[in-house]
Motif scaffolding. Structure first.
Motif, PDB file in Angstrom:
ATOM      1  N   VAL A 284      -0.207  17.820 -10.015  1.00 16.55           N
ATOM      2  CA  VAL A 284      -0.988  16.621  -9.705  1.00 16.55           C
ATOM      3  C   VAL A 284      -2.432  16.930 -10.023  1.00 16.55           C
ATOM      4  O   VAL A 284      -2.959  17.959  -9.590  1.00 16.55           O
ATOM      5  N   ILE A 285      -3.042  16.064 -10.782  1.00 14.92           N
ATOM      6  CA  ILE A 285      -4.451  16.264 -11.104  1.00 14.92           C
ATOM      7  C   ILE A 285      -5.224  15.097 -10.526  1.00 14.92           C
ATOM      8  O   ILE A 285      -4.865  13.934 -10.723  1.00 14.92           O
ATOM      9  N   ARG A 286      -6.223  15.442  -9.753  1.00 16.80           N
ATOM     10  CA  ARG A 286      -7.007  14.368  -9.154  1.00 16.80           C
ATOM     11  C   ARG A 286      -8.485  14.596  -9.480  1.00 16.80           C
ATOM     12  O   ARG A 286      -9.060  15.614  -9.086  1.00 16.80           O
ATOM     13  N   PRO A 287      -9.099  13.690 -10.231  1.00 19.17           N
ATOM     14  CA  PRO A 287     -10.543  13.798 -10.431  1.00 19.17           C
ATOM     15  C   PRO A 287     -11.236  13.508  -9.107  1.00 19.17           C
ATOM     16  O   PRO A 287     -10.969  12.485  -8.485  1.00 19.17           O
ATOM     17  N   LEU A 288     -12.055  14.430  -8.649  1.00 15.41           N
ATOM     18  CA  LEU A 288     -12.662  14.270  -7.330  1.00 15.41           C
ATOM     19  C   LEU A 288     -13.976  13.510  -7.440  1.00 15.41           C
ATOM     20  O   LEU A 288     -14.593  13.444  -8.505  1.00 15.41           O
ATOM     21  N   HIS A 289     -14.395  12.974  -6.334  1.00 13.89           N
ATOM     22  CA  HIS A 289     -15.624  12.183  -6.311  1.00 13.89           C
ATOM     23  C   HIS A 289     -16.832  12.977  -6.766  1.00 13.89           C
ATOM     24  O   HIS A 289     -17.757  12.451  -7.346  1.00 13.89           O
ATOM     25  N   SER A 290     -16.797  14.264  -6.460  1.00 16.66           N
ATOM     26  CA  SER A 290     -17.965  15.074  -6.774  1.00 16.66           C
ATOM     27  C   SER A 290     -18.029  15.409  -8.257  1.00 16.66           C
ATOM     28  O   SER A 290     -18.985  16.026  -8.701  1.00 16.66           O
ATOM     29  N   GLY A 291     -17.004  15.015  -9.034  1.00 16.71           N
ATOM     30  CA  GLY A 291     -16.973  15.374 -10.447  1.00 16.71           C
ATOM     31  C   GLY A 291     -16.127  16.592 -10.723  1.00 16.71           C
ATOM     32  O   GLY A 291     -15.915  16.949 -11.869  1.00 16.71           O
ATOM     33  N   ASP A 292     -15.642  17.223  -9.659  1.00 23.94           N
ATOM     34  CA  ASP A 292     -14.759  18.364  -9.838  1.00 23.94           C
ATOM     35  C   ASP A 292     -13.336  17.873 -10.091  1.00 23.94           C
ATOM     36  O   ASP A 292     -13.020  16.702  -9.909  1.00 23.94           O
ATOM     37  N   ILE A 293     -12.496  18.805 -10.522  1.00 21.16           N
ATOM     38  CA  ILE A 293     -11.096  18.465 -10.793  1.00 21.16           C
ATOM     39  C   ILE A 293     -10.219  19.250  -9.838  1.00 21.16           C
ATOM     40  O   ILE A 293     -10.355  20.456  -9.693  1.00 21.16           O
ATOM     41  N   TYR A 294      -9.323  18.539  -9.200  1.00 18.49           N
ATOM     42  CA  TYR A 294      -8.390  19.169  -8.279  1.00 18.49           C
ATOM     43  C   TYR A 294      -7.026  19.184  -8.940  1.00 18.49           C
ATOM     44  O   TYR A 294      -6.505  18.127  -9.304  1.00 18.49           O
ATOM     45  N   ALA A 295      -6.504  20.376  -9.155  1.00 14.47           N
ATOM     46  CA  ALA A 295      -5.174  20.498  -9.749  1.00 14.47           C
ATOM     47  C   ALA A 295      -4.251  21.130  -8.727  1.00 14.47           C
ATOM     48  O   ALA A 295      -4.577  22.158  -8.148  1.00 14.47           O
ATOM     49  N   SER A 296      -3.134  20.477  -8.481  1.00 17.43           N
ATOM     50  CA  SER A 296      -2.215  20.980  -7.473  1.00 17.43           C
ATOM     51  C   SER A 296      -0.830  21.132  -8.081  1.00 17.43           C
ATOM     52  O   SER A 296      -0.219  20.163  -8.515  1.00 17.43           O
ATOM     53  N   PHE A 297      -0.352  22.359  -8.148  1.00 13.00           N
ATOM     54  CA  PHE A 297       0.997  22.629  -8.641  1.00 13.00           C
ATOM     55  C   PHE A 297       1.944  22.654  -7.446  1.00 13.00           C
ATOM     56  O   PHE A 297       1.610  23.220  -6.405  1.00 13.00           O
ATOM     57  N   GLN A 298       3.095  22.073  -7.634  1.00 17.11           N
ATOM     58  CA  GLN A 298       4.109  22.174  -6.591  1.00 17.11           C
ATOM     59  C   GLN A 298       5.428  22.532  -7.251  1.00 17.11           C
ATOM     60  O   GLN A 298       5.848  21.887  -8.207  1.00 17.11           O
ATOM     61  N   PHE A 299       6.066  23.550  -6.725  1.00 16.72           N
ATOM     62  CA  PHE A 299       7.374  23.953  -7.239  1.00 16.72           C
ATOM     63  C   PHE A 299       8.327  23.956  -6.057  1.00 16.72           C
ATOM     64  O   PHE A 299       8.015  24.531  -5.014  1.00 16.72           O
ATOM     65  N   ARG A 300       9.442  23.297  -6.222  1.00 15.97           N
ATOM     66  CA  ARG A 300      10.350  23.204  -5.087  1.00 15.97           C
ATOM     67  C   ARG A 300      11.738  23.647  -5.489  1.00 15.97           C
ATOM     68  O   ARG A 300      12.288  23.176  -6.483  1.00 15.97           O
ATOM     69  N   THR A 301      12.279  24.568  -4.721  1.00 18.21           N
ATOM     70  CA  THR A 301      13.652  25.012  -4.943  1.00 18.21           C
ATOM     71  C   THR A 301      14.459  24.628  -3.712  1.00 18.21           C
ATOM     72  O   THR A 301      14.074  24.966  -2.597  1.00 18.21           O
ATOM     73  N   LEU A 302      15.538  23.926  -3.940  1.00 17.38           N
ATOM     74  CA  LEU A 302      16.411  23.525  -2.829  1.00 17.38           C
ATOM     75  C   LEU A 302      17.721  24.272  -2.959  1.00 17.38           C
ATOM     76  O   LEU A 302      18.255  24.389  -4.058  1.00 17.38           O
ATOM     77  N   TRP A 303      18.236  24.728  -1.879  1.00 21.22           N
ATOM     78  CA  TRP A 303      19.499  25.477  -1.942  1.00 21.22           C
ATOM     79  C   TRP A 303      20.275  25.226  -0.666  1.00 21.22           C
ATOM     80  O   TRP A 303      19.765  25.503   0.418  1.00 21.22           O
ATOM     81  N   ASP A 304      21.491  24.748  -0.791  1.00 19.03           N
ATOM     82  CA  ASP A 304      22.232  24.418   0.429  1.00 19.03           C
ATOM     83  C   ASP A 304      23.105  25.579   0.867  1.00 19.03           C
ATOM     84  O   ASP A 304      24.312  25.532   0.884  1.00 19.03           O
ATOM     85  N   THR A 305      22.456  26.650   1.239  1.00 14.98           N
ATOM     86  CA  THR A 305      23.195  27.793   1.780  1.00 14.98           C
ATOM     87  C   THR A 305      22.653  28.072   3.168  1.00 14.98           C
ATOM     88  O   THR A 305      21.665  27.486   3.589  1.00 14.98           O
ATOM     89  N   ASP A 306      23.330  28.943   3.850  1.00 16.15           N
ATOM     90  CA  ASP A 306      22.850  29.265   5.192  1.00 16.15           C
ATOM     91  C   ASP A 306      22.616  30.765   5.293  1.00 16.15           C
ATOM     92  O   ASP A 306      23.540  31.556   5.292  1.00 16.15           O
ATOM     93  N   PHE A 307      21.347  31.124   5.342  1.00 20.58           N
ATOM     94  CA  PHE A 307      21.011  32.553   5.413  1.00 20.58           C
ATOM     95  C   PHE A 307      21.335  33.141   6.773  1.00 20.58           C
ATOM     96  O   PHE A 307      21.513  34.328   6.917  1.00 20.58           O
ATOM     97  N   LEU A 308      21.306  32.280   7.779  1.00 21.04           N
ATOM     98  CA  LEU A 308      21.306  32.810   9.136  1.00 21.04           C
ATOM     99  C   LEU A 308      22.700  32.938   9.711  1.00 21.04           C
ATOM    100  O   LEU A 308      22.865  33.314  10.858  1.00 21.04           O
TER     101      LEU A 308
END
Lengths: 435, 635
Positions: free
Chosen positions: B93-117
């Motif tokens: 996600v890239i968001r141009p900020l009000h101050s003129g800076d650039i905010y870049a946010s990476f998100q990586f999601r791994t889903l796994w339907d196992t039970d570790f516990l």
């Protein structure tokens, strides 16, 4: 004699009341020389605040007063200033009455000795006259009440003033001959700050002397009285501790109060020897040196009791002085208590060797404490060594003072048995040396 | 009622996917149409969700999930993966900020339907989920794990709220499973293991900086755990984050830094930024609406703020290449979805900046109480990369950057006082909402060497005493435990609330100081957690084309959102001993004690005697000779 004492009390209370109302009160109550982590008023208020929040005051490391203190101030926290002024008044009056009693005893003994012609002929000038002794109790009270150290301690609302009051009452009860009250008050003083337990020996010696029981380990009367007094003392200590347990419902206060006194975890600077020593200590020697320093406080009790077994009141003075020099969190309030006794030994003045030097050292140190503290903590132009050096010198001065009085006392006793003007074998004037 | 809603949501999804499936080219109208359904879905979701805290995350998730669904339906026909029990998504996600800076946010999601516990069943086959973390989860019975490494401080006043807030330095909080008997032991081992995994100084986390917050950190995932005995929270405000922390973090990704969005993560660029924060969040979540089965979610996030405004040599433009010195060439082949979003909410008509290549795909999401519009670039489509087989997003600023933001909730903190004896911590919390008051939870964890005096605690708003309705205070134990102070404070509308508490600085042992003691000691950020009234609910002009029936009463899930604000860490100076002279001090103090001992010993053991001066040496020698000769001695 009541009128001057009343006047003195009024003056003392006025000075304190004025200082309480001035802007100095807050400044004084933050001074590390006046308050220690053990007896700072700020910490008492904190303990009460924690209690109000439903948190045990001993669960943190801020509050180190005994449970009795919490419950005392729980009710009188709004009148704290009056409580501390009353405590100082009680201490002064108790000291006044004790020294009065003591002087009477001394004079009576001196009269018997004179009548039985036990003193050498040239010792007459060493004997004490009623005229000279008349004002001593008042001087003692004055030394306590008008001592700047006491005033500072009282204005800072340091609970040291209350401990001093308990010790003064204990001395009064002892000198008045009430073994029961003396035992209870000694237990209370021990409960408050552990160290006064060394006063057990002088109190016991005093009672034995008073009841004409010789200190002889083979005599059953000696053991009977000793056990009796020890029973009163230990019994009341157990009762007081048990009561605190029931007040609080837990034993948390034992490590938090006595563990704190013994293991010295808080290295906040004070006028004692512990803080910088243990801040700079190598970790693996820490336990060893804590043991050495703590034993040092109790170490002198037995040899002093043997040496001074005929003079229990002087022994009390010595013990209080040693405690206030070598305890882990000393404040000027502790110093003030033993200094109040100095007028009682005014007859030793001619044998003091370096009283001028010692007075100068103590005065200079008292003036330099705030100066060097300011340079270190606020101005940043000095470092901790400056303040440390002055605490070192202050303690050195105190040690000199106490040992000087001890020397003078022993020397006077020596002269009272051997004559004042000693001659050598060849008839010339001799000098006395310790051998 | 709940069943009815679930049913409704299913219907909605069906309608939506049927709408999405046949249309090959998305239009703006379609995106707008979607929002009504989106709202209903997310409403159902939040009703079903357990904790209010998870609100904003949930909204994201729901919007994600539902955009993905439209894609996966298109893809599933082509790929038809063989019953994969785990899936991976990546987005930027890239968001141009009000101050003129650039905010870049990476998100990586791994889903796994196992039970570790699960007892007795050892999970040994790993596909997308990193094995190193999976083993840690099962060994230490971790229910939830959140760890973040941050370099720099997020400037809320200039940049608004981040998607995932984090304090400067390292932060770690873990919920253990309630079967764990020795939580402290597990915590100690876990921090050491994580320290190895992330190459960080997490091994400095011990009992002296660990707290158990009673209210501020609730589980974000499944499970209604409220017993904070199983929670451990610690921050290391001094931790420096650098390449050696980024590399192991990147290795946890299924594609590493070989393909997909992760190729952009070149440390020389990422750390040449105003703010850098990387985090790992692991939690159990529901796999479907009914929550019939549980899945583990591993969410790796990386947030960067680039200050391109000043370093751009007067030109106000940025591109992926300028920011990361790389362009995108492909999506991660293992990812089920791979997208780039650009926030164009402030730029509806293109008057503020110009974005190229333009995209027909638009998305909307309610993020942090505000409805944002995004340009969406789907990396799983070949046409995104164009003729050059490379995707380089370019943004050219046209207008001047906007004025300062006024975030609804903002907090700052500083130390007052002078000298090294005492001090006062001031925490200032701003509520900029014009007419609504809301409560906030303030959590402070202060190291033991600053002794707090709780009786000096004052809370004032609008120069009036504002008594907190809940105070949880745990005083510190020297060298064992920090102070923990949690308060629930009601912030009046449009106000500044000041919390002050006095402290005393302790003198430490000389070995307890850091190598640069006069630099000072860091005190971790205080945490302000709140349910903040939403901007959307605040908006009174409903000019956007929404159905009229939806706009009369503000919708519940949008009326407030959860936000967490971290204040600045504090740097506090302590008095220091002289480190150069332990021997001297030991010798000097011992000398004074010995003077005391010596003088008492002298007086105790000796007696007064008349001094008989011994005869001079010559006389003694003469007498010796005379004695041998048998002559009478000299006197």
């Amino acid at each position: 004699m009541a009128a001057p004492l009343t006047l003195l009390l009024i003056v003392a209370v006025t000075i304190r009341a004025v200082l309480f109302r001035s802007s100095w009160a807050e400044l004084i109550s933050e001074r590390v020389e006046v308050v220690s982590p053990l007896n700072a008023w700020k910490r008492v208020v904190e303990g009460l605040a924690l209690l109000d929040l439903g948190v045990s005051p001993y669960s943190g490391d801020v509050f180190h007063e005994t449970p009795f203190m919490i419950y005392l101030f729980h009710f009188v926290v709004d009148y704290a200033e009056i409580v501390f002024m009353i405590a100082d008044g009680i201490t002064a009056v108790a000291l006044y009455l004790s020294i009065q009693t003591y002087n009477k005893n001394v004079f009576r003994k001196q009269k018997y000795a004179l009548e039985s012609d036990r003193y050498p002929a040239d010792c007459l000038e060493l004997l004490r006259s009623p005229k000279e002794m008349f004002y001593i109790p008042l001087k003692v009270a004055m030394f306590y009440l008008l001592n700047p150290f006491t005033i500072l301690s009282c204005v800072a609302k340091s609970t040291c003033g209350l401990n001093n009051a308990i010790i003064a009452l204990f001395i009064l009860c002892t000198l008045k001959g009430s073994a029961l009250l003396s035992g209870i008050l000694l237990a209370l003083a021990t409960y408050q700050s552990i160290y006064p337990l060394t006063l057990f020996a002088p109190a016991l010696l005093f009672f034995l002397q008073r009841l004409y029981i010789p200190v002889n380990l083979r005599r059953s009367s000696f053991w009977f009285f000793t056990l009796q007094y020890a029973f009163i003392y230990v019994g009341s200590l157990v009762v007081i501790t048990g009561l605190s347990f029931f007040l609080l419902g837990s034993w948390d206060f034992i490590p938090s109060v006595y563990g704190f006194i013994f293991s010295v975890p808080d290295l906040t600077p004070n006028i004692g020897l512990f803080w910088y020593f243990f801040a700079e200590m190598f970790e693996h020697f820490r336990l060893f040196f804590i043991c050495v320093f703590q034993i040092n406080v109790f170490f002198y009790t037995i040899p002093l009791s043997i040496k001074l077994k005929e003079h229990p009141v002087f022994l009390i003075f010595m013990q209080i002085a040693i405690i206030s020099i070598f305890k882990s969190y000393p404040t000027v309030g502790d110093v003030a208590l033993y200094m109040a006794f100095l007028p009682a030994w005014s007859h030793l003045y001619r044998f003091l060797r370096n009283i001028f030097l010692v007075s100068c050292v103590l005065l200079a140190c008292s003036a330099l404490f705030p100066v060097l503290w300011h340079l270190w903590i606020y101005a940043g132009s000095a470092n901790s060594n400056f303040y440390y050096a002055i605490t070192l010198l202050f303690n050195f001065g105190q040690i000199l003072l106490v040992s000087d009085y001890f020397y003078a006392y022993l020397r006077r006793e020596h002269h009272l048995t051997h004559g004042l003007y000693l001659k050598k074998k060849d008839g010339t004037e001799a000098t006395l040396v310790l051998k | 009622m709940a069943a009815h809603r679930c049913g409704l949501s299913l219907v909605c999804i069906l309608i939506f996917s049927s709408l999405a499936h046949p249309s090959s080219c998305d239009t703006l109208e379609k995106a707008n149409d979607n929002t009504a359904e989106k709202r209903s879905i997310s409403e159902v979701n939040t009703d079903g969700s357990v904790a209010g805290e998870a609100l904003n995350e949930r909204q994201w998730q729901s919007t994600d999930a539902e955009v993905d669904r439209s894609d996966s339906t298109t893809h599933s026909e082509a790929l038809t993966p063989a019953a994969a029990r785990d899936e991976f998504q990546e987005e930027l996600v890239i968001r141009p900020l009000h101050s003129g800076d650039i905010y870049a946010s990476f998100q990586f999601r791994t889903l796994w339907d196992t039970d570790f516990l699960q007892e007795g069943q050892k999970v040994s086959h790993y596909r997308l989920f990193p094995k190193s973390l999976g083993q840690v989860l099962s060994k230490f019975s971790v229910r939830e794990l959140h760890i973040s490494f941050t370099q720099g401080f997020w400037r809320t006043m200039q940049w608004g709220q981040p998607f995932i807030p984090s304090p400067p330095g390292a932060e770690l909080w873990v919920w253990f499973h309630d079967t764990v008997s020795d939580v402290d032991g597990n915590w100690k081992e876990l921090t050491n293991v994580l320290s190895g995994i992330f190459c960080a100084s997490l091994n400095f986390i011990d009992l002296t900086n660990t707290v158990q917050p009673s209210a501020s950190f609730k589980p974000l995932g499944l499970g209604n755990a409220t017993d904070h005995r199983f929670l451990r929270y610690a921050t290391l405000p001094r931790e420096i984050v650098c390449t050696e922390n980024l590399t192991p973090w990147k290795k946890l990704l299924p594609c590493g830094s070989k393909a997909g969005l992760a190729v952009l993560m070149k440390s020389e660029k990422l750390f040449h930024s105003s703010f850098h924060s990387q985090a790992v969040h692991i939690r159990p979540i529901c796999q479907d609406e009914q929550c019939s089965s549980k899945a583990w979610e591993l969410r790796q996030t990386l947030n960067v703020v680039f200050d391109l405004h000043t370093s751009g040599q007067g030109k106000k433009e940025w591109s992926l290449f300028k920011m990361f010195s790389r362009t995108l060439t492909e999506a991660c082949p293992l990812a089920s979805s791979s997208k780039v979003y650009v926030d164009i909410t402030d730029n509806p008509e293109g008057e503020l900046f110009e974005l190229s290549p333009a995209t027909p795909l638009l998305g909307q999401a309610v993020v942090l109480g505000d409805r944002r519009t995004y340009s969406v670039y789907d990396l799983s489509r070949a046409e995104t990369f164009g003729q050059l087989r490379s995707f380089n997003l370019l943004l050219r600023w046209k207008g001047d950057s906007g004025d300062m933001l006024r975030p609804l909730l903002h907090a700052e903190r500083y130390v007052a006082g002078f000298g090294l004896q005492t001090g006062e911590i001031h925490t200032v919390i701003y509520n900029n909402h014009p007419y609504r008051a809301f409560p906030v939870l303030l959590m402070d964890s202060v190291p033991w060497y600053l002794q707090l005096y709780i009786h000096t605690l004052t809370v004032t708003s609008k120069s009036r005493d504002n008594k907190p309705s809940y105070i949880h205070y745990q005083p510190a134990k020297d060298r064992h435990r920090p102070h923990l102070l949690e308060m629930l404070i009601q912030l009046p509308p449009h106000s500044m609330t000041e919390v002050t508490v006095q402290f005393e600085r302790a003198l430490l042992k000389w070995t307890e100081y850091t190598p640069d003691p006069n630099h000072g000691f860091y005190v971790g950020s205080s945490v302000v957690s709140a349910l903040v009234p939403s901007m959307v609910a605040m908006r009174t002009n409903f000019t956007q084309d929404q159905p009229l029936f939806s706009s009369f009463v503000p919708v519940k899930e949008e009326s407030s959102y959860f936000v967490r604000v971290y204040t600045e860490p504090l740097l506090v100076n302590l008095p220091t001993p002289d480190f150069s002279m332990p021997y001297n001090v030991i010798c000097l103090t011992c000398t004074v004690v010995a003077v005391g001992y010596g003088s008492f010993y002298n007086l105790l053991t000796r007696t007064f005697q008349v001094d008989e001066p011994s005869p001079p040496l010559s006389k003694r020698l003469a007498n010796l000779i005379r004695r041998m000769r048998g002559v009478p001695l000299l006197t």
